[in-house]
Design a protein around this motif. Structure first.
Motif, PDB file in Angstrom:
ATOM      1  N   ALA A 401      -5.963  15.763  22.868  1.00 10.61           N
ATOM      2  CA  ALA A 401      -6.672  16.055  21.619  1.00 10.61           C
ATOM      3  C   ALA A 401      -6.336  15.029  20.546  1.00 10.61           C
ATOM      4  O   ALA A 401      -7.207  14.623  19.761  1.00 10.61           O
ATOM      5  N   PRO A 409      -7.494  22.134  21.972  1.00 13.21           N
ATOM      6  CA  PRO A 409      -8.058  23.308  22.646  1.00 13.21           C
ATOM      7  C   PRO A 409      -6.955  24.206  23.195  1.00 13.21           C
ATOM      8  O   PRO A 409      -5.853  23.732  23.501  1.00 13.21           O
ATOM      9  N   SER A 413      -8.386  27.292  27.959  1.00  8.64           N
ATOM     10  CA  SER A 413      -9.744  26.741  27.893  1.00  8.64           C
ATOM     11  C   SER A 413      -9.832  25.428  28.646  1.00  8.64           C
ATOM     12  O   SER A 413     -10.780  25.194  29.415  1.00  8.64           O
ATOM     13  N   LEU A 414      -8.854  24.551  28.443  1.00 13.13           N
ATOM     14  CA  LEU A 414      -8.872  23.260  29.130  1.00 13.13           C
ATOM     15  C   LEU A 414      -8.699  23.450  30.632  1.00 13.13           C
ATOM     16  O   LEU A 414      -9.417  22.835  31.438  1.00 13.13           O
ATOM     17  N   ALA A 417     -11.908  24.715  32.139  1.00 12.36           N
ATOM     18  CA  ALA A 417     -12.941  23.684  32.267  1.00 12.36           C
ATOM     19  C   ALA A 417     -12.710  22.834  33.511  1.00 12.36           C
ATOM     20  O   ALA A 417     -13.659  22.483  34.229  1.00 12.36           O
ATOM     21  N   ILE A 447     -14.616  16.206  29.839  1.00 11.23           N
ATOM     22  CA  ILE A 447     -14.317  17.562  29.355  1.00 11.23           C
ATOM     23  C   ILE A 447     -13.949  17.525  27.879  1.00 11.23           C
ATOM     24  O   ILE A 447     -14.391  18.375  27.093  1.00 11.23           O
ATOM     25  N   MET A 448     -13.152  16.529  27.487  1.00  9.24           N
ATOM     26  CA  MET A 448     -12.771  16.421  26.081  1.00  9.24           C
ATOM     27  C   MET A 448     -13.966  16.063  25.208  1.00  9.24           C
ATOM     28  O   MET A 448     -14.063  16.509  24.046  1.00  9.24           O
ATOM     29  N   CYS A 450     -17.013  17.096  25.796  1.00 13.15           N
ATOM     30  CA  CYS A 450     -17.734  18.366  25.668  1.00 13.15           C
ATOM     31  C   CYS A 450     -17.046  19.285  24.652  1.00 13.15           C
ATOM     32  O   CYS A 450     -17.718  20.029  23.923  1.00 13.15           O
ATOM     33  N   TRP A 451     -15.726  19.223  24.624  1.00 11.79           N
ATOM     34  CA  TRP A 451     -14.990  20.009  23.628  1.00 11.79           C
ATOM     35  C   TRP A 451     -15.313  19.517  22.218  1.00 11.79           C
ATOM     36  O   TRP A 451     -15.432  20.321  21.277  1.00 11.79           O
ATOM     37  N   GLU A 452     -15.473  18.207  22.075  1.00 12.31           N
ATOM     38  CA  GLU A 452     -15.796  17.639  20.759  1.00 12.31           C
ATOM     39  C   GLU A 452     -17.171  18.082  20.288  1.00 12.31           C
ATOM     40  O   GLU A 452     -17.390  18.251  19.072  1.00 12.31           O
ATOM     41  N   HIS A 455     -16.457  21.410  18.866  1.00 14.45           N
ATOM     42  CA  HIS A 455     -15.556  21.321  17.711  1.00 14.45           C
ATOM     43  C   HIS A 455     -15.545  19.863  17.229  1.00 14.45           C
ATOM     44  O   HIS A 455     -14.625  19.103  17.550  1.00 14.45           O
ATOM     45  N   PHE A 482     -16.304  25.984  29.345  1.00 14.08           N
ATOM     46  CA  PHE A 482     -14.965  26.420  28.946  1.00 14.08           C
ATOM     47  C   PHE A 482     -14.794  27.928  29.104  1.00 14.08           C
ATOM     48  O   PHE A 482     -13.841  28.505  28.566  1.00 14.08           O
TER      49      PHE A 482
END
Length: 543
Positions: A401, A409, A413-414, A417, A447-448, A450-452, A455, A482
């Motif tokens: 992150a 995250p 959740s991570l 994913a 994956i990171m 998609c997290w962005e 968020h 997630f």
């Protein structure tokens, strides 16, 4: 004299006065060193020490785990020996504290107080003999007194020798079943004699406390001591373990021997490995397929491993293994494909499995609640069994992150994913927020990304950050979910086991080196070392 000069002179004099005070205090502490006996009770042993012979209570976990490992190894050895004489393996019930002529021959090469050897004698069943060795005469006198105090003279033999010379004396005959190396700092100077004096299939226990060297602070020193370059990565603790394993393997290979890691841990301020040493010139050929160089990105902390060699079945005869060299390099360019930062190359490291799950399970089953660190042993070994054993190195949640300047995250959740994407994931006992996965680096960054999307990162934070902006500018190949996966939370966490130890003492750490050498000897050594570095530099420059 103006105010600036006056102030400078005051600071200079105050600095000199501080150094003088520290020197006086240092030498007064040597002169005032107490020789009154110190009572120590640990496990079934009770010892007394005078002066400052090295003892660290934090390493009770180390000693407890070693007792369990050697006991488990003793039962394993019995089964192997019975298989040679009969079809059904059997285990004879042995008692602790009793001498067995067919039992284990154990060497504690660097014994200090003798506490470890005495605990081995009183808490490990099926022992033939234990040699408690130390180069310090003061320490050996303490060992003798403590052996008599605990009434284990029939099992423990104090020895006053240089550890390497003692082991070289046993390289031809009277090999040891078990050798325990727990030095202050780097163990590499003992490894050559160790791998020659241990029996075929013997158990070797090695500790290294020079974590700054192994964790990448001084890669040049690491290479000179261990034959590998360390890197400052987030997974530096695991890399330290793997560097130590390759160092032991390197020493063993010179004599037609190779290692089998049973358990390898990084805890507190040290690393500790439990390996079996086998003999076999042909098996040594497999070593190059167990070692790899590491390409580590200096920007995003991604890593790529390039093995030194590969093995594959012979095309004409599948039962024959073919050894060959890999084509490379494994990186498509000199810069990272994810963030375009340059790589550092480290290693070689041990890239094969570092644990034997069956052996670890047997240790866990034999663990007794009477041990002072039972709960921690239970938690750490349970976590070890959950680790992906064939996946070297790991990421950390905060760094993934932090590189992208994102909100961190939740771990579940991570992990969900990664599992939802069809890959495996686990924690690591070496770091509280470790993410160990067989997913390629690109999938992890997808994956990171998609997290962005869920968020968004602050544009202010990533505007002048080349690494974050370059990774986030790329398009994810697929949209990752997630949604919480049923296997996202590990069993050890669900059970509430003690997995990561907090600092247990106010003065927690490796402690100071043994102060058994005091008085005139220490004063003379201090004088000899004054200006030593400058003298060496002047000699080098003159040459």
């Amino acid at each position: 004299m103006n105010f600036v000069n006056l102030h400078t002179k005051f600071i200079y004099n105050f600095h000199n006065l501080t150094i003088f005070y520290k020197s006086i205090r240092f030498y007064s502490l040597i002169a005032m060193e107490s020789e009154e006996p110190q009572q120590i009770v640990e496990g079934l042993a009770q010892i007394q020490t005078g002066g400052k012979v090295f003892y660290n209570p934090v390493q009770e976990f180390n000693r407890d785990l070693s007792i369990l490992a050697i006991s488990t190894y003793g039962m394993l050895l019995q089964k192997e020996r019975s298989l040679k004489t009969s079809e059904e393996p059997s285990v004879e019930i042995h008692e602790c504290g009793k001498k067995y002529d067919t039992g284990l021959s154990i060497l504690e090469a660097l014994s200090a107080t003798g506490l470890r050897s005495i605990r081995y004698a009183k808490e490990i069943p099926g022992v033939k003999e234990i040699i408690a060795n130390d180069i310090s005469l003061k320490a050996v006198n303490d060992i003798k007194n403590n052996v008599n105090l605990n009434k284990v003279e029939h099992l423990v033999s104090p020895s006053h020798q240089d550890a390497t010379m003692l082991m070289y004396e046993h390289k031809r005959e009277n090999h040891f079943d078990v050798i325990d190396l727990d030095p202050y700092g780097c163990p590499s100077i003992f490894l050559d004699s160790t791998v020659q004096s241990i029996k075929n299939g013997g158990l070797l226990l090695v500790t290294a406390t020079d974590m700054a060297v192994l964790a990448g602070n001084t890669p040049e020193t690491c290479y000179s001591k261990y034959g590998a370059i360390s890197l400052r990565t987030k997974s530096c603790h695991e890399m330290a373990v793997r560097i130590l394993l390759q160092c032991i393997e390197s020493h063993a290979n010179r004599y037609g021997r190779y290692i089998e890691p049973l358990l390898s841990i990084s805890v507190d301020f040290y690393i500790r490995v439990f390996v079996r040493v086998h003999t076999g010139n042909y098996k040594c050929k497999y070593t190059i397929s167990k070692l790899s160089h590491v390409y580590h990105c200096t920007g995003c902390d991604s890593h790529i491993l390039q093995p030194l060699g590969i093995t594959k079945p012979n095309e004409k005869n599948q039962s024959i293994t073919k050894f060959s060299l890999p084509t490379g390099p494994f990186t498509s360019s000199s810069n990272c494909t994810h963030c375009e930062s340059p790589y550092h190359m480290g290693g070689p490291i041990w890239s094969a499995p570092i644990h034997n799950p069956q052996f670890v399970s047997e240790i866990l089953q034999s663990a007794s609640e009477r041990l002072g660190t039972f709960k921690r042993i239970q938690g750490v070994l349970s976590l070890v069994l959950e680790e992906l054993n064939d996946v070297p190195l790991y990421y950390t949640l905060q760094n993934l992150a932090g590189v992208l300047k994102l909100v961190t995250p939740p771990m579940t959740s991570l992990r969900s994913a990664i599992l939802n994407a069809g890959y495996q994931v686990s924690a690591s006992h070496m770091h509280k927020t470790a993410v160990k996965t067989n997913a390629p680096c690109k999938v992890v960054w997808d994956i990171m990304r998609c997290w962005e999307k869920l968020h968004p990162a602050s544009q202010k934070n990533i505007a002048n950050n080349k690494v974050a902006s370059h990774i986030l500018s790329q398009t994810s190949e697929q949209q990752h979910s997630f949604d919480i996966h049923p296997e996202a939370t590990s069993q050890s966490k669900l059970k509430g086991l003690v997995r990561y130890q907090l600092n247990p003492l106010p003065f927690w750490g490796p402690g100071s080196k043994s102060q058994a050498m005091v008085g005139k000897e220490k004063m003379q050594k201090s004088r000899r070392n004054q200006g030593k570095r400058k003298r060496e530099e002047s000699i080098d420059s003159s040459v």
